[in-house]
Design a protein around this motif. Structure first.
Motif, short mmCIF file in Angstrom:
data_model
loop_
_atom_site.label_atom_id
_atom_site.label_comp_id
_atom_site.label_asym_id
_atom_site.label_seq_id
_atom_site.Cartn_x
_atom_site.Cartn_y
_atom_site.Cartn_z
N GLY A 55 -48.10 38.68 33.49
CA GLY A 55 -47.81 37.39 33.00
C GLY A 55 -48.83 36.38 33.48
N THR A 56 -50.02 36.86 34.41
CA THR A 56 -50.91 36.05 34.67
C THR A 56 -51.98 35.80 33.62
N GLY B 213 -41.40 32.57 33.18
CA GLY B 213 -42.17 33.70 32.90
C GLY B 213 -43.16 33.51 31.37
N ALA C 95 -43.92 31.62 38.30
CA ALA C 95 -42.71 31.37 37.40
C ALA C 95 -41.77 30.32 37.95
N THR D 228 -44.33 38.19 35.24
CA THR D 228 -44.90 36.83 35.93
C THR D 228 -44.48 36.84 37.30
#
Length: 176
Positions: A158-159, A15, A109, A104
């Motif tokens: 998380g992107t 992540g 991940a 994420t």
């Protein structure tokens, strides 16, 4: 005792928490970093079983990590924890000032983890890891999304780029 800000950064494996923690450490003054994976804890022997049975985070005795946090609080302004439990473990929860969850997507991940863990890996090693992920790992990751994510102070996509994620964490630090 000196008042340090303890920031726990959680995410599923792959992540981005370790990379983010290291980069964030370079942006903050008087900072120390502790990585959960650097410790040997007394905890569940079978992680798949532990996850299936509800993932009781208090089953982990985190005394060595608590001791280090207490020692470092006297010397540093910031302590960054690369740590998967946020506030869910009674040993640690009272020491954490900000719990950050890097949200994420599981496919991203997993791809990151495969690239990280198998730069020269055989197809058989990768197949075995993917099989384990489907049988056990995914369930543990979903458990994190259900327990850790909603109990964090700050949830970040998380992107986003590492720079954007770091900026959001720094903004949260300045609010406190």
């Amino acid at each position: 005792m000196k008042k340090s800000l303890v920031i726990a950064i959680s995410a599923v494996s792959g992540g981005g928490k370790t990379t983010l923690t290291k980069e964030l450490a370079s942006k903050l003054p008087k900072v120390s970093v502790l990585h959960f994976d650097d410790y040997t804890f007394h905890g569940p022997e079978n992680l798949a079983k532990w996850s299936k049975e509800g993932a009781d985070h208090n089953a982990w005795n985190l005394a060595p990590l608590v001791e280090d946090v207490l020692l470092l609080k006297e010397r540093y302004d910031y302590i960054l924890l690369d740590y998967p439990f946020a506030y869910q473990n009674h040993w640690m929860k009272d020491f954490i000032n900000i719990a950050v969850y890097i949200d994420t997507p599981l496919d991203v991940a997993l791809a990151r983890r495969m690239l990280r863990d198998y730069p020269e890996g055989s197809a058989e090693e990768i197949r075995n890891d993917l099989s384990y992920y489907l049988s056990y790992g995914r369930e543990a990751y979903l458990e994190m999304e259900h327990k850790i994510k909603p109990n964090s102070d700050l949830v970040i996509d998380g992107t986003l780029s590492r720079e954007e994620i770091m900026q959001r964490i720094i903004e949260e630090i300045h609010k406190r």
